[in-house]
Write a protein that holds these residues in place. Sequence first.
Motif, short mmCIF file in Angstrom:
data_model
loop_
_atom_site.label_atom_id
_atom_site.label_comp_id
_atom_site.label_asym_id
_atom_site.label_seq_id
_atom_site.Cartn_x
_atom_site.Cartn_y
_atom_site.Cartn_z
N PRO A 135 0.79 -1.24 0.00
CA PRO A 135 0.00 0.00 0.00
C PRO A 135 0.82 1.29 0.00
CG PRO A 135 -0.99 -1.59 1.47
CD PRO A 135 0.30 -2.18 1.02
N GLN A 136 1.78 1.43 0.93
CA GLN A 136 2.57 2.66 0.95
C GLN A 136 3.49 2.77 -0.25
OE1 GLN A 136 2.57 0.49 3.54
NE2 GLN A 136 4.63 0.10 4.31
N ASN A 137 3.92 1.61 -0.78
CA ASN A 137 4.79 1.67 -1.96
C ASN A 137 4.02 2.03 -3.22
OD1 ASN A 137 7.73 0.95 -1.47
ND2 ASN A 137 6.71 -0.63 -0.26
N ILE A 138 2.70 1.85 -3.19
CA ILE A 138 1.88 2.34 -4.30
C ILE A 138 1.97 3.86 -4.37
CG2 ILE A 138 -0.52 2.63 -5.07
CD1 ILE A 138 -1.09 -0.18 -4.13
N ILE A 139 2.25 4.49 -3.22
CA ILE A 139 2.46 5.94 -3.17
C ILE A 139 3.93 6.28 -3.40
CG2 ILE A 139 2.33 7.99 -1.69
CD1 ILE A 139 -0.06 6.64 -0.30
N TYR A 140 4.83 5.56 -2.71
CA TYR A 140 6.25 5.88 -2.78
C TYR A 140 6.83 5.71 -4.19
CZ TYR A 140 6.23 5.61 2.36
OH TYR A 140 5.97 5.80 3.69
N ILE A 141 6.52 4.58 -4.83
CA ILE A 141 7.16 4.27 -6.11
C ILE A 141 6.80 5.29 -7.20
CG2 ILE A 141 7.23 2.59 -8.00
CD1 ILE A 141 7.29 0.39 -5.91
N PRO A 142 5.50 5.65 -7.39
CA PRO A 142 5.23 6.71 -8.37
C PRO A 142 5.94 8.02 -8.05
CG PRO A 142 3.21 5.55 -7.82
CD PRO A 142 4.25 5.08 -6.85
N CYS A 143 6.06 8.33 -6.75
CA CYS A 143 6.77 9.56 -6.35
C CYS A 143 8.25 9.47 -6.73
CB CYS A 143 6.62 9.79 -4.85
SG CYS A 143 4.98 10.35 -4.35
N ILE A 144 8.85 8.30 -6.50
CA ILE A 144 10.25 8.09 -6.87
C ILE A 144 10.42 8.20 -8.38
CG2 ILE A 144 12.12 6.40 -6.95
CD1 ILE A 144 11.84 7.53 -4.22
N ILE A 145 9.47 7.63 -9.11
CA ILE A 145 9.55 7.68 -10.58
C ILE A 145 9.46 9.12 -11.07
CG2 ILE A 145 8.32 7.09 -12.71
CD1 ILE A 145 7.51 4.45 -11.35
N LEU A 146 8.47 9.86 -10.55
CA LEU A 146 8.32 11.27 -10.96
C LEU A 146 9.55 12.08 -10.60
CD1 LEU A 146 4.60 12.02 -9.96
CD2 LEU A 146 5.55 11.89 -12.27
N ALA A 147 10.04 11.91 -9.36
CA ALA A 147 11.21 12.65 -8.91
C ALA A 147 12.42 12.33 -9.79
CB ALA A 147 11.51 12.32 -7.45
N SER A 148 12.59 11.05 -10.12
CA SER A 148 13.73 10.64 -10.93
C SER A 148 13.67 11.24 -12.33
CB SER A 148 13.78 9.11 -11.03
OG SER A 148 13.96 8.52 -9.76
N VAL A 149 12.49 11.19 -12.94
CA VAL A 149 12.35 11.71 -14.30
C VAL A 149 12.55 13.23 -14.32
CG1 VAL A 149 10.74 12.07 -16.21
CG2 VAL A 149 10.88 9.83 -15.09
N PHE A 150 11.93 13.94 -13.38
CA PHE A 150 12.12 15.39 -13.32
C PHE A 150 13.59 15.74 -13.09
CE2 PHE A 150 7.50 15.73 -11.92
CZ PHE A 150 7.09 16.23 -13.13
N SER A 151 14.25 14.96 -12.23
CA SER A 151 15.64 15.22 -11.92
C SER A 151 16.55 14.96 -13.13
CB SER A 151 16.08 14.34 -10.74
OG SER A 151 17.41 14.64 -10.36
N ILE A 152 16.31 13.83 -13.79
CA ILE A 152 17.11 13.50 -14.98
C ILE A 152 16.89 14.54 -16.07
CG2 ILE A 152 17.42 11.83 -16.84
CD1 ILE A 152 16.72 9.63 -14.78
N GLU A 153 15.63 14.94 -16.25
CA GLU A 153 15.31 15.95 -17.26
C GLU A 153 16.05 17.26 -16.98
OE1 GLU A 153 11.36 18.12 -19.17
OE2 GLU A 153 11.34 17.42 -17.10
N PHE A 154 16.02 17.67 -15.71
CA PHE A 154 16.70 18.91 -15.34
C PHE A 154 18.21 18.79 -15.55
CE2 PHE A 154 18.29 22.31 -12.65
CZ PHE A 154 17.36 23.31 -12.85
N SER A 155 18.74 17.61 -15.20
CA SER A 155 20.18 17.37 -15.36
C SER A 155 20.58 17.41 -16.83
CB SER A 155 20.55 16.01 -14.75
OG SER A 155 21.92 15.75 -14.90
N LEU A 156 19.77 16.78 -17.68
CA LEU A 156 20.07 16.78 -19.11
C LEU A 156 19.95 18.18 -19.70
CD1 LEU A 156 18.23 13.52 -20.27
CD2 LEU A 156 20.69 13.86 -19.99
N ASN A 157 18.97 18.93 -19.23
CA ASN A 157 18.80 20.30 -19.72
C ASN A 157 19.98 21.18 -19.33
OD1 ASN A 157 16.36 19.81 -20.96
ND2 ASN A 157 15.13 20.45 -19.20
N SER A 158 20.55 20.89 -18.17
CA SER A 158 21.69 21.69 -17.71
C SER A 158 22.91 21.48 -18.60
CB SER A 158 22.04 21.34 -16.26
OG SER A 158 22.56 20.02 -16.17
N LEU A 159 22.93 20.35 -19.33
CA LEU A 159 24.03 20.11 -20.27
C LEU A 159 23.91 20.99 -21.51
CD1 LEU A 159 24.21 16.21 -20.13
CD2 LEU A 159 25.82 17.83 -19.13
#
Length: 208
Positions: A135-159
């Motif tokens: 149950p809690q990982n149904i919340i945690y995992i999508p949050c981790i996925i969103l955070a990871s994608v936003f972070s990678i996107e920002f990192s790639l844009n910084s290049l």
Amino acid sequence: MKNFITNFDLKNKISENLVLYIIVLVCLCTGIVLGIYAVKYMGSFERNDLTNYLSNFMVSVDKSDAKNLEVLIQTIKNNIPVIIIIWFLGLTMVGMPLILVMDLFKGFSVGFTISFLMKELGVQGIGISLLTVIPQNIIYIPCIILASVFSIEFSLNSLNKNNYKNSKDNLAVQILSYTSTFVAIIIFMCIGFLLEAFITPNIIKLIV
């Protein structure tokens, strides 16, 4: 404010960063599979230690030794630093590999936990996994996925230096928007924190 709202236009974000979502999901799923196999090939010494720890934990919960506030604090300590690290890595130009490694470890943790419970406790382990781990990982995992994608996107844009060629003010606005996204993710994760701290222990007591 406009940038903040744009960040949460998930439909557009998913279509724009579909490849990133696939990469993150593959890393998470790979981690889950590795966690399952780690239990399968785990030595008897490590298995006995974990079994004893699990038994003591369940006994303490059954005797109402587990305090909800302490569990909440520990849950926050276990999850918030992960989001903060992912946020920080997004500010660097080399954050993508490390973010994917963290996703791999998150998947490993989930896969290992569920597999271990099911292997050692049988039917009871399945019940515990379904009611207290997933149950809690149904919340945690999508949050981790969103955070990871936003972070990678920002990192790639910084290049791409063209993104920040206008002015330092433009960079500050983008960082503020990026940070506000992570604040929203943490707020949403609080649902999982409360679930894990106040609901999960009572469910374990019922199962025990």
